[in-house]
Design an enzyme around this catalytic site. Structure first.
Site, mmCIF file in Angstrom:
data_model
loop_
_atom_site.group_PDB
_atom_site.id
_atom_site.type_symbol
_atom_site.label_atom_id
_atom_site.label_comp_id
_atom_site.label_asym_id
_atom_site.label_seq_id
_atom_site.Cartn_x
_atom_site.Cartn_y
_atom_site.Cartn_z
ATOM 1 N N THR A 378 0.896 -1.205 0.001
ATOM 2 C CA THR A 378 -0.089 0.025 0.099
ATOM 3 C C THR A 378 0.821 1.141 0.262
ATOM 4 O O THR A 378 2.151 1.226 -0.037
ATOM 5 C CB THR A 378 -0.729 -0.121 1.198
ATOM 6 O OG1 THR A 378 -1.399 -1.259 1.241
ATOM 7 C CG2 THR A 378 -1.898 1.019 1.452
ATOM 8 N N ASP A 420 -9.138 -9.213 -0.845
ATOM 9 C CA ASP A 420 -9.425 -8.755 0.645
ATOM 10 C C ASP A 420 -10.860 -9.272 1.206
ATOM 11 O O ASP A 420 -10.835 -9.160 2.512
ATOM 12 C CB ASP A 420 -9.211 -7.599 0.690
ATOM 13 C CG ASP A 420 -7.851 -6.809 0.809
ATOM 14 O OD1 ASP A 420 -7.097 -7.686 0.770
ATOM 15 O OD2 ASP A 420 -7.668 -5.653 0.989
#
Length: 572
Positions: A378, A420
């Site tokens: 990220t 996710d």
């Protein structure tokens, strides 16, 4: 006597007016003397920090600069974020009574998505949720940038996107971080002809200094700059995206793009000791809840006085309990998350009371494991402007280079955020973490996330925190906050050795230099299993504003190549 009395009253009134005037003249300079903070940008890439600072110097505010930094990172960090990804923007709107806003630009599952999307013959096919177009949720970053600019910025979207467009067209030199991430995903990048053409050099990881140009991405950024939200989610670019995804086996539709909107949410705000306010990410982030629970539990424990091993024991125990509750959290638009109960004082007192100061609590004794699985690549940045506006933003495309699938002709590298979700409702994921029914794949849903941009605000200071790192994000932010509460300099917040407990697997994961031999021996005596992950992780970008002096301190994580930059000091 009458005239004398009136003269006396006039004299008294005159003296009172004079006193009030003197008091006002004293107070006004004092108010004016409180200096504005120096505009500051801390981001994980020097070129992105330069882009943000250039927008601040051009008259933009923190929100314009956030557009510039996020877009520049989409160009120079394709392994961490991009137009094909999503993220969270935590905003502080300055003034005498600051307000806070959370922009949820998380990706959404396509409308054709179902809980059994990644099951074949009753078995989960993990590769389908990791690589290729079927792994891609509908991107949110373009909508987030358009929202920031139109609702909160001072400059036009064209101005704020100009640095990123230039970087995409003219190129940037490949660095060591790019090389390491590309090596991790080399096979997946090679499998997609467009990604291989754009991000590799003749099928290999480019050499350091290789100038990587992305003219198709520049054109897509120009579409966004000229038409805003509609430039990405409708029209020619949207058609190319949908056709390219479906031609390669995906399930996107024009309705998926047309219906995508960011969601403005109320940040999770919790009162801490010493009149500090924690302002952090609400669901669909599970990270903000975990940090709030952990800090509220630690306030009841002697963590500050504890030596290194004992502090790590207490931190691991509160994290164990916070991550246990993660299974109850999901997309708040679809799942009723019991936040009041999870943050209730009596509930947290009960959790704290179950912590032994001398012995680790076996995770199995606490019940069902939490669901947890996220990529670590990220990105995060923090921005503060001269008016006290601030942005802490964490953005992602999940694994390095996301799904490793670039839609031909667009330069848009897609995320693999569908992984996710709990892609195997009946089983566990690659990290042996059991599925969460609150986080099942479903049409239009946003997957659960650990991304946790965070502020701590008080009368005296504003601190901004955040990092990439998947499931370890909350623990990294928590450790940085503890350094802040310990009054350590900002460099210590980002440099301190890191460790992590996520309930299951029942072990303390840690960086190689997090503990010395004595500390490790003590933790083992307490009953902890230690897992040296063999590398340093995370990439924090932090800012601390001392409000009374106007001084601003910032730091970029020494584990990365980031840079914190400030506007020149105002001339006296």
């Amino acid at each position: 006597m009458l005239s004398l009395g009136m003269h006396s009253r006039r004299s008294a009134n005159s003296r009172l007016a004079h006193a009030l005037l003197v008091l006002l003249l004293c107070v006004v300079p004092a108010l004016q003397a409180q200096p504005a903070p120096r505009a500051t940008v801390a981001s994980p890439h020097p070129l992105a920090s330069e882009a943000g600072l250039s927008i601040l110097l051009a008259g933009g505010n923190a929100f314009d600069a956030a557009v510039a930094v996020a877009a520049a990172l989409a160009v120079v960090e394709p392994y961490g974020s991009g137009l094909g990804g999503g993220g969270f923007f935590l905003l502080r709107q300055g003034g005498s009574s600051p307000s806070y806003l959370f922009i949820d630009a998380r990706e959404r599952a396509p409308l054709k998505a179902r809980p059994d999307l990644y099951l074949k013959g009753g078995q989960a096919q993990r590769r389908l949720s990791l690589d290729g177009p079927l792994a891609a949720a509908i991107p949110g970053i373009p909508a987030g940038l358009a929202e920031l600019s139109s609702r909160h910025g001072r400059l036009s979207l064209e101005q704020s996107l100009a640095p990123a467009i230039r970087l995409a067209r003219e190129g940037f030199p490949v660095d060591r971080v790019y090389q390491s991430r590309a090596q991790m995903r080399l096979a997946a990048l090679r499998d997609d002809a467009e990604s291989a053409r754009l991000f590799l050099d003749a099928g290999e990881v480019p050499a350091q200094g290789f100038v990587l140009r992305q003219p198709e991405l520049a054109a897509s950024l120009e579409q966004l700059a000229s038409a805003g939200h509609a430039g990405f989610y409708s029209g020619e670019l949207a058609t190319r995206l949908v056709e390219g995804v479906n031609r390669a086996g995906g399930i996107w539709s024009m309705e998926d793009l047309a219906s995508y909107q960011v969601v403005e949410r109320i940040p999770l705000q919790v009162s801490l000791a010493d009149d500090r306010q924690l302002i952090t990410a609400p669901p669909p982030s599970a990270g903000g809840v975990a940090i709030a629970q952990s800090l509220l539990m630690l306030q009841q424990l002697p963590w500050r006085e504890a030596e290194r091993a004992q502090r790590a024991h207490l931190v691991a125990e509160v994290l164990r309990r916070a991550y246990h509750d993660r299974r109850l959290i999901g997309d708040p638009d679809y799942v009723d998350t019991p936040l009041p109960r999870l943050l209730a004082p009596d509930y947290l007192e009960g959790l704290t009371a179950s912590i032994s100061s001398r012995k680790a609590t076996p995770s199995t004794s606490l019940g069902t494991p939490a669901a947890l699985h996220e990529g670590e690549d990220t990105t995060h940045f923090s921005i503060l402007d001269g008016d006290g506006n601030a942005v802490a933003a964490t953005l992602s495309i999940n694994l390095p280079f996301g799904a490793a699938f670039t839609v031909p002709g667009t330069g848009v590298l897609l995320n693999d955020e569908m992984d996710d979700f709990a892609v195997d409702p009946a089983g566990s994921n690659a990290y042996d973490l059991e599925a969460s029914q609150a986080n099942l794949v479903g049409p239009g849903r946003r997957p659960l996330s650990s991304m946790t941009p965070t502020f701590i605000d008080s009368a005296d200071q504003l601190a901004s925190f955040g990092t990439p790192g998947g499931s370890r994000i909350p623990s990294m932010v928590l450790l940085a906050i503890l350094e802040y509460l310990d009054e350590q300099p900002v460099q210590a917040w980002v440099a301190a050795g890191r460790y992590h407990h996520q309930f299951h697997p029942d072990r303390i994961q840690h960086e190689p230099d997090a503990f010395d031999e004595d500390a490790m021996a003590t933790l083992r005596e307490r009953g902890h299993t230690l897992d040296n992950v063999g590398r340093r992780y995370g990439n924090q970008q932090v800012i601390l504003w001392h409000k009374s002096s106007g001084q601003v301190d910032a730091a970029s994580d020494p584990r990365g190549i980031g840079q914190s930059l400030q506007a020149p000091a105002a001339k006296p």
